[in-house]
Design a protein around this motif. Structure first.
Motif, mmCIF file in Angstrom:
data_model
loop_
_atom_site.group_PDB
_atom_site.id
_atom_site.type_symbol
_atom_site.label_atom_id
_atom_site.label_comp_id
_atom_site.label_asym_id
_atom_site.label_seq_id
_atom_site.Cartn_x
_atom_site.Cartn_y
_atom_site.Cartn_z
ATOM 1 N N SER A 133 -23.748 41.237 -19.966
ATOM 2 C CA SER A 133 -22.881 40.195 -20.527
ATOM 3 C C SER A 133 -22.558 39.104 -19.526
ATOM 4 C CB SER A 133 -21.578 40.815 -21.037
ATOM 5 O OG SER A 133 -20.850 41.396 -19.962
ATOM 6 N N ASN A 134 -22.705 39.399 -18.239
ATOM 7 C CA ASN A 134 -22.460 38.413 -17.188
ATOM 8 C C ASN A 134 -23.693 37.592 -16.843
ATOM 9 O OD1 ASN A 134 -19.664 38.485 -15.671
ATOM 10 N ND2 ASN A 134 -20.083 40.601 -16.306
ATOM 11 N N LEU A 135 -24.852 37.913 -17.448
ATOM 12 C CA LEU A 135 -26.068 37.155 -17.177
ATOM 13 C C LEU A 135 -25.999 35.777 -17.832
ATOM 14 C CD1 LEU A 135 -28.816 39.901 -17.684
ATOM 15 C CD2 LEU A 135 -27.929 39.007 -15.522
ATOM 16 N N LEU A 142 -23.725 35.237 -21.244
ATOM 17 C CA LEU A 142 -24.108 35.766 -22.558
ATOM 18 C C LEU A 142 -22.890 36.025 -23.427
ATOM 19 C CD1 LEU A 142 -27.028 38.331 -22.259
ATOM 20 C CD2 LEU A 142 -27.034 36.081 -23.320
ATOM 21 N N ALA A 143 -21.816 36.533 -22.825
ATOM 22 C CA ALA A 143 -20.576 36.770 -23.561
ATOM 23 C C ALA A 143 -19.558 35.723 -23.126
ATOM 24 C CB ALA A 143 -20.043 38.169 -23.281
ATOM 25 N N PRO A 144 -18.771 35.187 -24.068
ATOM 26 C CA PRO A 144 -17.774 34.169 -23.702
ATOM 27 C C PRO A 144 -16.757 34.690 -22.683
ATOM 28 C CG PRO A 144 -18.055 34.283 -26.081
ATOM 29 C CD PRO A 144 -18.794 35.440 -25.517
ATOM 30 N N HIS A 145 -16.387 35.972 -22.816
ATOM 31 C CA HIS A 145 -15.424 36.580 -21.899
ATOM 32 C C HIS A 145 -15.973 37.932 -21.439
ATOM 33 C CE1 HIS A 145 -12.656 33.449 -23.165
ATOM 34 N NE2 HIS A 145 -12.883 33.794 -24.432
ATOM 35 N N PRO A 146 -16.930 37.911 -20.501
ATOM 36 C CA PRO A 146 -17.594 39.158 -20.093
ATOM 37 C C PRO A 146 -16.642 40.086 -19.348
ATOM 38 C CG PRO A 146 -18.244 37.360 -18.652
ATOM 39 C CD PRO A 146 -17.439 36.747 -19.755
ATOM 40 N N PRO A 147 -16.922 41.394 -19.383
ATOM 41 C CA PRO A 147 -16.107 42.351 -18.630
ATOM 42 C C PRO A 147 -16.170 42.070 -17.129
ATOM 43 C CG PRO A 147 -17.548 43.473 -20.205
ATOM 44 C CD PRO A 147 -17.982 42.041 -20.168
ATOM 45 N N ALA A 150 -21.275 30.111 -28.189
ATOM 46 C CA ALA A 150 -21.059 29.055 -27.202
ATOM 47 C C ALA A 150 -19.981 29.486 -26.220
ATOM 48 C CB ALA A 150 -20.637 27.767 -27.909
ATOM 49 N N ALA A 151 -20.145 29.107 -24.970
ATOM 50 C CA ALA A 151 -19.170 29.464 -23.949
ATOM 51 C C ALA A 151 -19.007 28.304 -22.991
ATOM 52 C CB ALA A 151 -19.622 30.714 -23.198
ATOM 53 N N SER A 152 -17.911 28.296 -22.252
ATOM 54 C CA SER A 152 -17.693 27.239 -21.278
ATOM 55 C C SER A 152 -18.733 27.339 -20.163
ATOM 56 C CB SER A 152 -16.290 27.358 -20.684
ATOM 57 O OG SER A 152 -16.123 28.626 -20.070
#
Length: 476
Positions: free
Chosen positions: A135-137, A29-34, A22-24
């Motif tokens: 991861s940013n998608l 896809l990643a909670p804290h993407p690069p 889960a992410a804000s």
């Protein structure tokens, strides 16, 4: 058993599961993407200092300019190895060969799934070069294949319902086919690092590609020296949102003697401070925008309504319009010949016609009605089909014929509008009550479809009044 657990632990270290944390909102896809901009620069790309990723554009997540940018300025440059492509002839590994085998099972019209298979392969790989991008998608997409059943039904438009159901069936069937092909493949050769690929994961990857990929020139040279068109995912560039009045555009250029193609975004117009960077995704109807991108455009000038050219329907419309003795069901032999030339009759006719969009009335439909309501071979023979297909042609078969044609099309519009179970005022009242995001998209979509029909009726009614004033002599 211990060895089995060790093997599973070892495999787990090299895969990235298709489930998401889960992410804000808006959820990536990643909670804290690069940092994707930093990644592109590290890989030899260029990003203008004023280009920033923002979650507060009018269109959601997108790119904005933090300062004034002159027309013609380079904004983003991607080196050749950064775009993500699907190489159908890649046999560098067993997993790549299997991926190509799977891709051959995908119908050409669902091209997004072919590139989607490659994207899913990279998503599963914990060491993927493209992870800073992937991861940013978005974790989810607002395309109709993910709508609840009731919201799909509430689209109220049969051609789109058909496409949504067709895609859903394909995903369920393709899930089974993938499992069958990969069931005995060892983990090291598995296209998705041993992970089970279900319809939900396939829907995610197809949607990720359809909402973000661009068709650009590929590496292969075709006969005549031109390059093939290849779907590609363009990191960062694909975060530009859509507008029919874009302020940036994509270009490809050769990088010196090594012939590597750079993909660039340049300022098409002057870009003001805090303006979003906007590309034109294409002159598309709302069917494509909703089905492939997950949004609807208000007053879309390219939106159309699809009808089936049906002789009984055309007769009914003409009679409803007060046209005497319509003969759509029993055309004369010369009329039948012209209908065949319009591909509305014959062995393999194309009976899908449209109203709305730039043409207002599709040329084939307009020509057919003009011809069938004329009955005068000598009069029709004075004009070529292009003239008869053009709305800008000034009543080529006479004012009385043109008025009858427009009234018939207006009657067709009334029939098309009657197929929607709700009226626009009812739809607007439902929206005011507060609905889910997917329900809102369904309602907006059907409102726009009804608006297309109403706009065509208004335009043709205006034309009928104008023609009628010319037909009736003014009092002395």
């Amino acid at each position: 058993m211990a060895n089995s657990k060790m093997a599973m632990a070892s495999l787990a270290a090299h895969i990235r599961p298709f489930t998401c944390l889960a992410a804000s909102q808006p959820s990536r896809l990643a909670p804290h993407p690069p940092d994707i901009i930093r990644w592109i620069k590290r890989e030899g790309g260029f990003v203008h200092r004023a280009v920033q990723l923002s979650q507060k554009t009018p269109f959601g997540v997108g790119l904005i300019s933090t300062e004034h940018i002159p027309q013609g300025t380079d904004l983003i440059t991607l080196p050749p190895h950064v775009p993500l492509r699907f190489e159908s002839d890649d046999a560098s590994s067993p997993s790549s060969s299997l991926l190509a085998t799977l891709a051959r099972r995908v119908p050409e019209e669902l091209w997004a799934m072919k590139l989607g298979l490659r994207l899913l392969q990279e998503r599963a790989n914990v060491d993927s070069f493209w992870w800073p991008y992937i991861s940013n998608l978005p974790e989810t997409y607002t395309v109709p294949i993910f709508f609840p059943g009731e919201d799909i039904k509430n689209l109220q438009y049969a051609p789109l319902l058909y496409q949504v159901n067709k895609r859903c069936r394909f995903l369920l069937e393709f899930e089974q086919e993938i499992r069958r092909i990969l069931e005995d493949v060892k983990a090291s050769d598995h296209s998705f690092s041993g992970q089970d690929v279900n319809a939900s994961a396939l829907g995610w990857t197809m949607s990720a590609v359809s909402t973000r990929a661009f068709r650009l020139h590929g590496h292969k040279k075709l006969q005549g020296g031109s390059s093939d068109d290849v779907p590609m995912m363009l990191p960062l560039i694909d975060m530009c949102n859509h507008s029919f009045k874009p302020n940036v555009r994509i270009i490809q250029e050769q990088n010196g003697a090594d012939s590597n193609t750079l993909v660039k975004v340049v300022a098409e117009t002057e870009v003001k401070e805090n303006d979003p960077l906007l590309l034109n995704y294409g002159c598309l109807s709302n069917d494509f925008f909703l089905l492939d991108y997950g949004f609807v455009i208000d007053s879309n000038p390219y939106d159309t309504i699809e009808l089936k050219y049906d002789e009984q329907l055309m007769d009914a419309a003409s009679m409803a319009a007060g046209v005497s003795s319509p003969n759509f069901s029993s055309p004369a032999s010369w009329q039948q010949q012209l209908l065949s030339q319009l591909n509305l009759a014959g062995e393999m006719p194309s009976l899908k016609v449209t109203i709305g969009g730039p043409e207002l009335v599709e040329g084939r439909l307009l020509a057919a009605i003009r011809i069938l309501l004329s009955g005068e071979l000598l009069e029709v023979e004075k004009h070529d089909l292009d003239t008869l297909k053009s709305l800008s042609s000034n009543a080529p078969l006479g004012i009385a014929n043109e008025i009858a044609v427009f009234r018939t099309v207006i009657a067709l519009c009334v029939i098309a509008l009657s197929h929607f179970p709700t009226k626009i005022m009812e739809d607007e009242a439902i929206m005011k009550q507060g609905v889910s995001a997917t329900a809102e998209l369904s309602i907006k979509y059907r409102i726009q479809k009804k608006s297309v029909i109403i706009d065509v009726m208004r335009d043709l009614t205006r034309r009928v009044k104008l023609l009628s004033s010319k037909e009736t002599p003014s009092a002395a």
